[in-house]
Design an enzyme around this catalytic site. Structure first.
Site, PDB file in Angstrom:
ATOM      1  CG  PHE A 141      15.584   5.200  36.183  1.00  0.00           C
ATOM      2  CD1 PHE A 141      15.702   6.569  36.004  1.00  0.00           C
ATOM      3  CD2 PHE A 141      14.443   4.561  35.715  1.00  0.00           C
ATOM      4  CE1 PHE A 141      14.701   7.288  35.357  1.00  0.00           C
ATOM      5  CE2 PHE A 141      13.442   5.283  35.069  1.00  0.00           C
ATOM      6  CZ  PHE A 141      13.576   6.647  34.888  1.00  0.00           C
ATOM      7  CG  ASP A 226      12.499  -0.503  40.375  1.00  0.00           C
ATOM      8  OD1 ASP A 226      11.921  -1.216  39.529  1.00  0.00           O
ATOM      9  OD2 ASP A 226      12.691   0.723  40.218  1.00  0.00           O
ATOM     10  CE  LYS A 255      11.539   0.298  31.405  1.00  0.00           C
ATOM     11  NZ  LYS A 255      11.937   0.890  32.678  1.00  0.00           N
TER      12      LYS A 255
HETATM   13  C1  LIG Z   1      11.676   2.046  33.498  1.00  0.00           C
HETATM   14  C2  LIG Z   1      11.920   1.922  34.963  1.00  0.00           C
HETATM   15  C3  LIG Z   1      11.118   2.592  35.895  1.00  0.00           C
HETATM   16  C4  LIG Z   1      10.048   3.585  35.496  1.00  0.00           C
HETATM   17  O1  LIG Z   1       9.021   2.986  34.785  1.00  0.00           O
HETATM   18  P1  LIG Z   1       7.971   3.926  33.995  1.00  0.00           P
HETATM   19  O2  LIG Z   1       6.998   2.968  33.431  1.00  0.00           O
HETATM   20  O3  LIG Z   1       8.776   4.673  32.979  1.00  0.00           O
HETATM   21  O4  LIG Z   1       7.386   4.845  34.988  1.00  0.00           O
HETATM   22  C5  LIG Z   1      11.347   2.362  37.238  1.00  0.00           C
HETATM   23  N1  LIG Z   1      12.307   1.508  37.640  1.00  0.00           N
HETATM   24  C6  LIG Z   1      13.107   0.855  36.779  1.00  0.00           C
HETATM   25  C7  LIG Z   1      14.130  -0.093  37.296  1.00  0.00           C
HETATM   26  C8  LIG Z   1      12.939   1.043  35.407  1.00  0.00           C
HETATM   27  O5  LIG Z   1      13.746   0.420  34.544  1.00  0.00           O
END
Ligand SMILES: *Cc1c(COP(=O)(O)O)cnc(C)c1O
Length: 406
Positions: A141, A226, A255
């Site tokens: 994700f 990420d 986050k």
């Molecule tokens: C939450 C998340 C995102 C997206 O972040 P947003 O602030 O919702 O755009 C991308 N990568 C990972 C691993 C995430 O947990």
């Protein structure tokens, strides 16, 4: 009429908000530490942390202090003018990591969008316009923009929006042989979450991460991590790549970076950053002084031995409680993850109950999350008090017993 005179309830959501979410049946109105209260005054223990965001709990006094101070000083300048909080936050992130250069955004997706564009642009400028292949993973994700859902490995999020960005290949996570089979000299980047969050709280193995690093080096590809969810202390280290004895070429985080205030960052090396020039990429709000001042305070607190070491002790308390519960109820096949990014995997015969468990937990007064279809996810504040873990686990146990009795 003043806005505060409009009565709103959970029902209002269904009438005014685009139906892309199905929020719980209560409306939180106040939070303090790891406790939250709803419109009726009912109290909840928060094990969901706003999805791994409120890493210092709700309304942490130091963050509130910074919010007020910076709020009375300077909120926004745009990137036509720089500002002190952004410069300080960037300097501190660089001092704490592999990175030499920082780009600020407002969300995880925006940081990832910048990372993927940078990886493509670097390959195009340094090697060839045909070096554009991105290797990514099933269940990954990376956010909800069209590029980030396309690199993400969950077709349910990327299908139905027309043509996707091309030259993205997905292979199974933790499967180095599968990466070897598709990587070539036209590959510009491998994009990976060191701990898959939304995809089910699945940590990468050390062999996998070290193997990805070696494959990137062999093929002049960039390793993009990420760490939007796994970073900022969540794993017990500031960034989870530190567990693996490797360094990325590009890293994104968001986050927990602002502890609840929207802000994200992409870090990279001087060498990779050097292909960029004014006008190649940008954002209006990214790096605004209000967001950066709050993130600077969050980083100052999280990046301390006391907070980072406390993560492992809290994880142990969660694991002990979940193990004891499982001895009684026989629900879980595995407790996995790293630090305070924890997943309790439901046994196949209980796999369909994740959403019922989340709702029952809310009814008992504890906020939890799911990840994937069959994982209960816990991403509480990194400084949650031991008594709050105990109280929340007692409520969680009551919820599980009710779901199993139903
Ligand atoms: C939450 C998340 C995102 C997206 O972040 P947003 O602030 O919702 O755009 C991308 N990568 C990972 C691993 C995430 O947990």
């Amino acid at each position: 009429m003043a806005a505060e005179n409009i009565a709103v309830t959970r029902e209002t959501f269904d009438n005014v908000i685009l139906p892309v979410y199905a929020p719980a049946q209560f409306v939180p109105v106040k939070g303090k530490g790891s406790r939250v209260w709803d419109q009726q005054g009912k109290e909840y223990i928060d094990f969901s942390g706003g999805i791994a965001v409120t890493a210092l709990g709700h309304c942490h006094p130091a963050l509130v202090e910074t919010l007020k101070r910076q709020g009375e000083t300077l909120w926004h300048t745009s990137n036509v003018f720089t500002n002190e909080p952004a410069l300080r936050l960037a300097s501190k992130l660089i001092a704490a990591t592999f990175g030499d250069r920082v780009f600020f955004g407002n969300s995880g997706a925006e940081a990832n969008e910048a990372a993927f564009k940078l990886a493509r642009y670097y390959a195009c400028k340094k090697h060839s316009p045909f070096k554009s292949k991105i290797i990514a993973f099933h269940n990954a994700f990376h956010g909800r923009t069209l590029f980030t859902v396309s690199v993400g490995g969950q077709p349910k999020y990327s299908d139905g929006f027309g043509p996707k960005p091309a030259d993205i290949v997905h292979v199974p996570f933790n499967d180095l042989a599968a990466v070897k089979a598709v990587i070539d000299d036209h590959t510009c980047a491998i994009v990976v979450e060191p701990i898959q969050g939304e995809g089910g709280v699945m940590p990468a193995t050390p062999e996998f991460m070290q193997g990805l690093r070696a494959l990137c080096d062999e093929h002049n590809a960039l390793l993009v991590l990420d760490e939007v969810q796994s970073g900022m202390g969540r794993s017990g280290k500031l960034f989870s790549y530190e567990h693996y004895g490797i360094q990325p070429d590009i890293l994104t985080t968001a986050k927990a970076l602002g502890g609840g205030f929207p802000v994200s960052a992409m870090l990279t090396t001087h060498e990779i950053a050097s292909v960029m020039a004014p006008g190649v990429h940008g954002t209006t709000y990214g790096g605004n002084p209000l967001a950066c001042a709050i993130a600077e305070t969050a980083l100052d607190i999280i990046n301390t031995p006391a907070v980072l070491a406390g993560v492992e002790a809290r994880r142990q308390q969660f694991t002990d409680a979940l193990t004891a519960l499982d001895r009684e109820l026989g629900l879980f096949s595995e407790i996995r993850g790293k630090g305070l990014l924890m997943g309790a995997v439901l046994k196949p015969e209980h796999a369909s109950k994740a959403r019922d468990i989340l709702n029952a937990a809310a009814a008992e007064g504890v906020m939890i999350l799911t990840a994937g279809s069959d994982v209960i996810r816990f991403v509480p504040s990194l400084v949650i008090a031991p008594e709050e873990i105990d109280a929340g686990m007692t409520r969680f146990a009551a919820a599980l017993r009710k779901v199993l009795a139903a």
